[in-house]
Write a protein that holds these residues in place. Structure first.
Motif, PDB file in Angstrom:
ATOM      1  N   SER A 149     135.425   7.842  -5.780  1.00 43.95           N
ATOM      2  CA  SER A 149     136.651   7.055  -5.669  1.00 43.95           C
ATOM      3  C   SER A 149     137.478   7.085  -6.945  1.00 43.95           C
ATOM      4  CB  SER A 149     136.300   5.594  -5.328  1.00 43.95           C
ATOM      5  OG  SER A 149     135.586   4.991  -6.394  1.00 43.95           O
ATOM      6  N   ASP A 150     136.975   7.742  -7.993  1.00 42.80           N
ATOM      7  CA  ASP A 150     137.667   7.807  -9.272  1.00 42.80           C
ATOM      8  C   ASP A 150     138.296   9.180  -9.480  1.00 42.80           C
ATOM      9  OD1 ASP A 150     136.810   5.246  -9.819  1.00 42.80           O
ATOM     10  OD2 ASP A 150     134.994   5.936 -10.843  1.00 42.80           O
ATOM     11  N   ARG A 151     139.362   9.197 -10.250  1.00 44.49           N
ATOM     12  CA  ARG A 151     139.963  10.470 -10.621  1.00 44.49           C
ATOM     13  C   ARG A 151     139.055  11.171 -11.619  1.00 44.49           C
ATOM     14  NH1 ARG A 151     145.945   9.804 -12.642  1.00 44.49           N
ATOM     15  NH2 ARG A 151     145.636  12.068 -12.761  1.00 44.49           N
ATOM     16  N   PRO A 152     138.905  12.493 -11.492  1.00 44.35           N
ATOM     17  CA  PRO A 152     138.084  13.216 -12.463  1.00 44.35           C
ATOM     18  C   PRO A 152     138.611  12.993 -13.885  1.00 44.35           C
ATOM     19  CG  PRO A 152     138.585  14.612 -10.580  1.00 44.35           C
ATOM     20  CD  PRO A 152     139.430  13.374 -10.430  1.00 44.35           C
ATOM     21  N   SER A 153     137.689  12.900 -14.826  1.00 42.72           N
ATOM     22  CA  SER A 153     138.053  12.626 -16.205  1.00 42.72           C
ATOM     23  C   SER A 153     137.246  13.514 -17.142  1.00 42.72           C
ATOM     24  CB  SER A 153     137.788  11.148 -16.540  1.00 42.72           C
ATOM     25  OG  SER A 153     137.911  10.914 -17.919  1.00 42.72           O
ATOM     26  N   TRP A 154     137.909  14.000 -18.196  1.00 47.81           N
ATOM     27  CA  TRP A 154     137.226  14.790 -19.211  1.00 47.81           C
ATOM     28  C   TRP A 154     136.583  13.905 -20.267  1.00 47.81           C
ATOM     29  CZ3 TRP A 154     135.918  19.745 -18.990  1.00 47.81           C
ATOM     30  CH2 TRP A 154     136.590  20.555 -18.064  1.00 47.81           C
ATOM     31  N   GLN A 155     136.558  12.600 -20.019  1.00 45.93           N
ATOM     32  CA  GLN A 155     135.986  11.666 -20.983  1.00 45.93           C
ATOM     33  C   GLN A 155     134.561  12.026 -21.388  1.00 45.93           C
ATOM     34  OE1 GLN A 155     134.840   7.663 -19.637  1.00 45.93           O
ATOM     35  NE2 GLN A 155     135.990   6.843 -21.386  1.00 45.93           N
ATOM     36  N   PRO A 156     133.666  12.373 -20.445  1.00 42.00           N
ATOM     37  CA  PRO A 156     132.299  12.704 -20.874  1.00 42.00           C
ATOM     38  C   PRO A 156     132.241  13.873 -21.840  1.00 42.00           C
ATOM     39  CG  PRO A 156     132.623  13.187 -18.546  1.00 42.00           C
ATOM     40  CD  PRO A 156     133.788  12.386 -18.975  1.00 42.00           C
TER      41      PRO A 156
ATOM     42  N   ALA B 143     125.499   8.086 -24.935  1.00 45.62           N
ATOM     43  CA  ALA B 143     125.227   7.190 -23.814  1.00 45.62           C
ATOM     44  C   ALA B 143     126.455   7.054 -22.932  1.00 45.62           C
ATOM     45  CB  ALA B 143     124.791   5.820 -24.342  1.00 45.62           C
ATOM     46  N   GLY B 144     127.629   6.944 -23.551  1.00 48.77           N
ATOM     47  CA  GLY B 144     128.860   6.892 -22.769  1.00 48.77           C
ATOM     48  C   GLY B 144     129.105   8.177 -22.014  1.00 48.77           C
ATOM     49  N   ALA B 145     128.744   9.302 -22.628  1.00 45.65           N
ATOM     50  CA  ALA B 145     128.932  10.595 -21.967  1.00 45.65           C
ATOM     51  C   ALA B 145     128.085  10.707 -20.711  1.00 45.65           C
ATOM     52  CB  ALA B 145     128.613  11.727 -22.938  1.00 45.65           C
ATOM     53  N   VAL B 146     126.796  10.357 -20.811  1.00 44.63           N
ATOM     54  CA  VAL B 146     125.924  10.492 -19.644  1.00 44.63           C
ATOM     55  C   VAL B 146     126.266   9.457 -18.578  1.00 44.63           C
ATOM     56  CG1 VAL B 146     124.003   9.007 -20.367  1.00 44.63           C
ATOM     57  CG2 VAL B 146     123.547  10.995 -18.961  1.00 44.63           C
ATOM     58  N   ALA B 147     126.756   8.283 -18.983  1.00 49.26           N
ATOM     59  CA  ALA B 147     127.139   7.261 -18.008  1.00 49.26           C
ATOM     60  C   ALA B 147     128.361   7.691 -17.198  1.00 49.26           C
ATOM     61  CB  ALA B 147     127.423   5.939 -18.721  1.00 49.26           C
ATOM     62  N   SER B 148     129.269   8.410 -17.841  1.00 50.55           N
ATOM     63  CA  SER B 148     130.510   8.807 -17.162  1.00 50.55           C
ATOM     64  C   SER B 148     130.431  10.201 -16.564  1.00 50.55           C
ATOM     65  CB  SER B 148     131.684   8.736 -18.148  1.00 50.55           C
ATOM     66  OG  SER B 148     131.451   9.552 -19.289  1.00 50.55           O
ATOM     67  N   LEU B 149     129.288  10.843 -16.685  1.00 45.77           N
ATOM     68  CA  LEU B 149     129.139  12.229 -16.252  1.00 45.77           C
ATOM     69  C   LEU B 149     129.466  12.459 -14.774  1.00 45.77           C
ATOM     70  CD1 LEU B 149     128.398  14.780 -17.775  1.00 45.77           C
ATOM     71  CD2 LEU B 149     126.024  14.442 -17.083  1.00 45.77           C
ATOM     72  N   PRO B 150     129.083  11.569 -13.847  1.00 45.44           N
ATOM     73  CA  PRO B 150     129.407  11.821 -12.437  1.00 45.44           C
ATOM     74  C   PRO B 150     130.901  11.895 -12.151  1.00 45.44           C
ATOM     75  CG  PRO B 150     127.670  10.191 -12.621  1.00 45.44           C
ATOM     76  CD  PRO B 150     128.198  10.404 -14.007  1.00 45.44           C
ATOM     77  N   ARG B 151     131.741  11.368 -13.043  1.00 42.82           N
ATOM     78  CA  ARG B 151     133.188  11.413 -12.839  1.00 42.82           C
ATOM     79  C   ARG B 151     133.845  12.584 -13.555  1.00 42.82           C
ATOM     80  NH1 ARG B 151     132.060   6.086 -13.826  1.00 42.82           N
ATOM     81  NH2 ARG B 151     132.909   6.136 -15.933  1.00 42.82           N
ATOM     82  N   ALA B 152     133.028  13.473 -14.114  1.00 41.63           N
ATOM     83  CA  ALA B 152     133.558  14.631 -14.823  1.00 41.63           C
ATOM     84  C   ALA B 152     134.246  15.582 -13.845  1.00 41.63           C
ATOM     85  CB  ALA B 152     132.433  15.349 -15.557  1.00 41.63           C
ATOM     86  N   PRO B 153     135.190  16.386 -14.309  1.00 39.00           N
ATOM     87  CA  PRO B 153     135.832  17.383 -13.445  1.00 39.00           C
ATOM     88  C   PRO B 153     134.824  18.352 -12.853  1.00 39.00           C
ATOM     89  CG  PRO B 153     137.044  17.126 -15.496  1.00 39.00           C
ATOM     90  CD  PRO B 153     135.758  16.381 -15.674  1.00 39.00           C
ATOM     91  N   ALA B 154     135.190  18.966 -11.765  1.00 44.52           N
ATOM     92  CA  ALA B 154     134.283  19.865 -11.057  1.00 44.52           C
ATOM     93  C   ALA B 154     133.781  20.993 -11.945  1.00 44.52           C
ATOM     94  CB  ALA B 154     134.972  20.428  -9.820  1.00 44.52           C
ATOM     95  N   ALA B 155     134.631  21.492 -12.834  1.00 41.76           N
ATOM     96  CA  ALA B 155     134.217  22.608 -13.691  1.00 41.76           C
ATOM     97  C   ALA B 155     133.032  22.219 -14.565  1.00 41.76           C
ATOM     98  CB  ALA B 155     135.389  23.056 -14.559  1.00 41.76           C
ATOM     99  N   LEU B 156     133.074  21.027 -15.117  1.00 35.92           N
ATOM    100  CA  LEU B 156     131.979  20.566 -15.973  1.00 35.92           C
ATOM    101  C   LEU B 156     130.732  20.272 -15.152  1.00 35.92           C
ATOM    102  CD1 LEU B 156     130.908  19.748 -18.723  1.00 35.92           C
ATOM    103  CD2 LEU B 156     131.960  17.504 -18.430  1.00 35.92           C
ATOM    104  N   ARG B 157     130.902  19.630 -14.010  1.00 33.04           N
ATOM    105  CA  ARG B 157     129.746  19.315 -13.162  1.00 33.04           C
ATOM    106  C   ARG B 157     129.108  20.582 -12.611  1.00 33.04           C
ATOM    107  NH1 ARG B 157     131.461  17.103  -8.887  1.00 33.04           N
ATOM    108  NH2 ARG B 157     133.659  16.743  -9.343  1.00 33.04           N
ATOM    109  N   ASP B 158     129.937  21.576 -12.264  1.00 28.07           N
ATOM    110  CA  ASP B 158     129.387  22.837 -11.759  1.00 28.07           C
ATOM    111  C   ASP B 158     128.560  23.537 -12.840  1.00 28.07           C
ATOM    112  OD1 ASP B 158     130.582  22.388  -9.347  1.00 28.07           O
ATOM    113  OD2 ASP B 158     132.266  23.753  -9.681  1.00 28.07           O
ATOM    114  N   GLY B 159     129.029  23.459 -14.088  1.00 29.53           N
ATOM    115  CA  GLY B 159     128.264  24.062 -15.175  1.00 29.53           C
ATOM    116  C   GLY B 159     126.920  23.391 -15.357  1.00 29.53           C
ATOM    117  N   LEU B 160     126.897  22.071 -15.251  1.00 27.78           N
ATOM    118  CA  LEU B 160     125.646  21.332 -15.441  1.00 27.78           C
ATOM    119  C   LEU B 160     124.708  21.455 -14.249  1.00 27.78           C
ATOM    120  CD1 LEU B 160     126.845  18.098 -17.249  1.00 27.78           C
ATOM    121  CD2 LEU B 160     125.260  19.795 -18.142  1.00 27.78           C
ATOM    122  N   THR B 161     125.233  21.852 -13.115  1.00 31.02           N
ATOM    123  CA  THR B 161     124.376  22.010 -11.940  1.00 31.02           C
ATOM    124  C   THR B 161     124.090  23.480 -11.636  1.00 31.02           C
ATOM    125  OG1 THR B 161     126.335  21.832 -10.499  1.00 31.02           O
ATOM    126  CG2 THR B 161     125.069  19.826 -10.885  1.00 31.02           C
ATOM    127  N   SER B 162     124.264  24.334 -12.650  1.00 31.85           N
ATOM    128  CA  SER B 162     123.893  25.738 -12.477  1.00 31.85           C
ATOM    129  C   SER B 162     122.379  25.833 -12.294  1.00 31.85           C
ATOM    130  CB  SER B 162     124.328  26.558 -13.695  1.00 31.85           C
ATOM    131  OG  SER B 162     123.661  26.105 -14.865  1.00 31.85           O
TER     132      SER B 162
END
Length: 339
Positions: A205-212, A241-260
């Motif tokens: 429900s959140d907009r993707p964010s590069w915050q993590p 800690a903030g990075a890992v907490a916000s990780l599910p809201r990361a843009p698809a490119a970052l999440r795809d890299g982490l789920t390789s």
């Protein structure tokens, strides 16, 4: 409530073990990647335990049984192997350190007695398990008395950071200060605080964010060797800690890299590899040449063997026993604790 598995967290765990391996078996300048990888593990553990204990309100008996079945079978096997090695090589005094490792007291044992290099890394498991006991007690009291949970966790994290600062200022080294649970539990507590404060919304429900990514880079900057330890393991850890907490809201490119696939596999193998890489790292460190860095390969292979032959079968068996005893008909309850 069924647990929502997030593969991106497995990828984070995979990054953690790879950082440890690179830090141990390769050369890194300007930053200790092994310690940085351990900090990855700690903030992730805090995030997961906050989800289990405070969001999903997992019963404490279930929580601790799941933790024991996850940790102890492989740990006992590893420490037994290191004990046999100590006997064969005539280093009988190392048996005391092995006993401290299997009882998860090594991170204090080493302060007064000779270190045992082959089990030195168990200090981090000690910190984790001691922190889980603390979080379990807090969960019990919170459910009973309903105090402001986030404030209590934040205050305890701040006190642990202050403990580290004072201990460092009076002359304590990294291992004398930041292997202690009363200090390093700050990392796990900060992971829990960040998740409860920022990580509980529905990422869809959140907009993707590069915050993590920005928080991770800032955390990396505060973990370089030039930064004093009290800053690394307070402000630097808070950023991770903030990075890992916000990780599910990361843009698809970052999440795809982490789920390789490689990161997910190393994430699944991380505990077993972390256990068994240590004696190979000690041997590599003693040899002191780049050729011995190849010892990382048998370390990974032995870790995978431990995972397949000991860790997973014993964990499943012990969990089934507990489920039957608890009247669950033999159906294991899945939770983050066994991920």
């Amino acid at each position: 409530m069924p647990s929502r598995h997030l593969p991106v967290l497995d990828g984070w765990r995979g990054c953690a073990i790879l950082l440890v391996l690179v830090g141990h078996f390769a050369t890194s300048r300007g930053i200790n990647l092994g310690r940085f990888g351990v900090e990855f593990f700690f903030v992730l553990s805090g995030r997961l335990m906050a989800e289990i204990l405070f969001v999903r309100a997992t019963p404490l008996t279930t929580f601790f049984v799941r933790r024991a079945s996850r940790i102890y079978p492989a740990l006992i096997c590893f420490v037994l192997a290191m004990s046999i090695l100590a006997l064969v090589t005539g280093h009988y005094r190392q048996l005391y350190g092995c006993l401290a490792a299997v009882t998860l007291t090594y991170n204090y044992y080493h302060l007064w007695f000779d270190e045992v290099p082959n089990v030195d890394h168990i200090w981090s498991l000690c910190v984790e398990e001691h922190s889980y006991i603390l979080l379990g007690v807090i969960a019990l009291l919170w459910h009973r008395f309903g105090f402001p949970l986030l404030s209590v966790l934040a205050v305890l994290a701040a006190l642990a950071c202050l403990d580290g600062l004072v201990s460092t200022l009076i002359g304590g080294t990294y291992t004398q200060v930041y292997w202690r649970s009363d200090v390093r539990s700050a990392s796990i507590l900060l992971g829990a605080v960040a998740h409860l404060k920022f990580g509980r919304s529905d990422p869809t429900s959140d907009r993707p964010s590069w915050q993590p990514a920005f928080l991770l880079l800032a955390g990396l900057a505060l973990n370089v060797n030039a930064v004093p330890d009290p800053i690394k393991y307070s402000f630097g850890t808070a950023l991770l800690a903030g990075a890992v907490a916000s990780l599910p809201r990361a843009p698809a490119a970052l999440r795809d890299g982490l789920t390789s696939t490689p990161l997910l596999l190393f994430g699944a193998w991380s505990y077993a590899i972390y256990l068994w890489q240590q004696p190979f790292y000690v041997l590599h460190d003693a040899m002191g040449d780049w050729v011995s860095a190849a010892l990382v390969l048998p370390a990974i292979a032995l870790g995978m063997a431990s995972l397949l032959l000991i860790e997973r079968p014993m964990r499943d068996y012990l969990n089934r026993l507990f489920d039957r005893a608890a009247g669950r008909g033999g159906t294991a309850v899945k939770s983050f604790a066994t991920s």
